[in-house]
Motif scaffolding. Structure first.
Motif, mmCIF file in Angstrom:
data_model
loop_
_atom_site.group_PDB
_atom_site.id
_atom_site.type_symbol
_atom_site.label_atom_id
_atom_site.label_comp_id
_atom_site.label_asym_id
_atom_site.label_seq_id
_atom_site.Cartn_x
_atom_site.Cartn_y
_atom_site.Cartn_z
ATOM 1 N N UNK A 63 40.160 -35.618 102.666
ATOM 2 C CA UNK A 63 41.583 -35.632 102.343
ATOM 3 C C UNK A 63 42.186 -34.421 103.030
ATOM 4 N N UNK A 64 43.035 -34.668 104.025
ATOM 5 C CA UNK A 64 43.496 -33.562 104.866
ATOM 6 C C UNK A 64 44.811 -33.946 105.540
ATOM 7 N N UNK A 65 45.497 -32.975 106.146
ATOM 8 C CA UNK A 65 46.702 -33.297 106.903
ATOM 9 C C UNK A 65 46.434 -34.391 107.926
ATOM 10 N N UNK A 66 47.388 -35.274 108.103
ATOM 11 C CA UNK A 66 47.163 -36.421 108.979
ATOM 12 C C UNK A 66 46.883 -35.998 110.408
ATOM 13 N N UNK A 67 47.413 -34.876 110.843
ATOM 14 C CA UNK A 67 47.138 -34.407 112.207
ATOM 15 C C UNK A 67 45.661 -34.084 112.393
#
Length: 440
Positions: A41-45
């Motif tokens: 689960x992380x920034x989409x970039x």
């Protein structure tokens, strides 16, 4: 390194509400699924560098943990609307129990459970607790559907469909428990119906077995003022106090309804870490009373939420139930700050997992937990503008905005369409049952 082990599924929604940490809304984040669990689960970039078997853009959608419906009687969906606008005991004794005696069979339970499962999936529910007869048949339907469930074994002091005695119900339940003890999605629990239908000796037997098997106990308790008053007149003891004296209350006990709570009851709930399952719409429809949710929450009691059966609700819409719970909590507490939208969503997700004893693997979107998820489409006119997407979800949305549902990373609803169940077939089958029952 990213990309070394490809993900099974990569989702790019507009918002992710993990529920834990509390009150958090993630924007411009993505979530990756591997082997049925949340892997990242992380920034989409950051996640755009990951390889995945399937990548899905979900513009305008809010991704949350799947909803957990902590109380219902799935097969009774076939009795939806059969006897409306009646008080609880009249409804039960003069209408529902006679109808059950005439119609409930393995076929009834199979068809009713499948209908309930489909309705719940379309409403964003990924896990539900069921209390009804022929539980082995319900388990077959649940297994085939891909849903997650707690199936409770109904126990009463008189004959019920599928069991002539309480001892027979318990014996059949133990066989089911043994058959499903390794099932990845179905958990078996004990379901003594209510204090007024189960004697002390049977409750003692249930407690002994639940302790041996580390199983939950699910029971209607303090559903009405009349129930409590009758117990006091007969025994001089409130039902919840009796259950504590017998040793049933505790972190594996799920007390359903609890519309009547005094200071002694609150103390018993807090000191034993007993869970409360709130069913606001059924309680309202049957004029059973009001569960003081905010008082319980502030005292540290875990409160989860259930729809109850469609025969007394009349739907299995947990998102709508959660909205009702939030609004009712404010009126009962006399405070507009009671049960805010974020806590209401938590009640419908992580609190349910906690009541099941499964908070380590369900109820929030955290790495290592099961990928039970629902995507709500928040792009509609009725949700605009969006300042807080969770607030708009609880107060301005309905279950029609559910577009995708996954259990263990597997899609059960895709673009609003069921993937494993034939909706038209279920509708036609329900109509056939309705025509037969209406001729009673």
């Amino acid at each position: 390194m990213p990309g070394v082990v490809p993900l099974d599924l990569l989702l790019f929604p507009t918002w992710i509400v993990p529920v834990e940490p509390a009150g958090v809304v993630l924007t411009d984040y993505a979530i990756g699924i591997k082997d049925g669990q949340v892997a990242v689960l992380a920034p989409r970039s950051d996640l755009r560098r990951y390889q995945a078997a399937e990548s899905v853009e979900l513009p305008g959608m809010l991704l949350s943990p799947g909803l957990i419906n902590m109380h219902g009687h799935a097969a009774m969906t076939l009795f939806r609307g059969l006897a409306d606008d009646l008080p609880l005991m009249t409804w039960l004794q003069e209408h529902i129990w006679p109808a059950e005696a005439k119609w409930v069979s393995e076929d009834f339970v199979r068809d009713g459970t499948r209908l309930a499962i489909a309705e719940q999936i379309k409403g964003g529910i990924t896990c539900f607790s069921d209390m009804y007869f022929f539980p082995q048949v319900a388990c077959e339907a649940i297994h085939e559907s891909g849903m997650r469930a707690q199936v409770t074994l109904p126990i009463m002091n008189f004959p019920v469909p599928g069991a002539r005695t309480a001892d027979e119900a318990i014996r059949r339940g133990l066989e089911l428990f043994d058959d499903l003890k390794l099932h990845e999605r179905i958990k078996v629990a004990f379901g003594p119906h209510a204090p007024y239908t189960v004697s002390d000796d049977k409750l003692a037997n249930v407690l002994m077995l639940a302790d041996q098997l580390d199983a939950c106990i699910h029971m209607h308790v303090h559903e009405t003022a009349g129930e409590v008053q009758e117990a006091i007149e007969k025994t001089g003891e409130r039902p919840l106090a009796r259950l504590r004296r017998l040793g049933l209350l505790g972190p594996r006990f799920q007390s359903v309804h609890m519309t009547q709570i005094d200071e002694e009851d609150l103390e018993n709930l807090v000191e034993t870490n007993t869970h409360v399952i709130h069913c606001p719409e059924s309680n309202l429809k049957l004029a059973s009373g009001f569960c003081p949710v905010e008082t319980l929450w502030q005292a540290g009691v875990n409160v989860a939420i259930g729809t109850d059966g469609a025969a007394s609700n009349n739907d299995l819409d947990l998102l709508g139930e959660t909205r009702t719970a939030a609004l009712l909590a404010k009126a009962v507490a006399g405070s507009a700050t009671a049960l805010d939208a974020h806590r209401a969503l938590r009640m419908a997700t992580l609190n349910g997992a906690r009541a099941l004893g499964l908070e380590r693997c369900l109820g929030s979107l955290e790495v290592g937990k099961a990928a039970d998820m629902v995507a709500f489409d928040m792009s509609g006119l009725a949700q605009q503008p969006i300042y807080d997407p969770v607030s708009q979800l609880i107060y301005a949305s309905n279950r029609d905005c559910v577009k995708h549902v996954w259990v263990g990373g597997r899609p059960l609803l895709k673009d609003g369409k069921l993937t494993r169940l034939d909706e038209q077939e279920l509708i036609e089958n329900a109509r056939t049952w309705g025509q037969k029952i209406a001729t009673r």
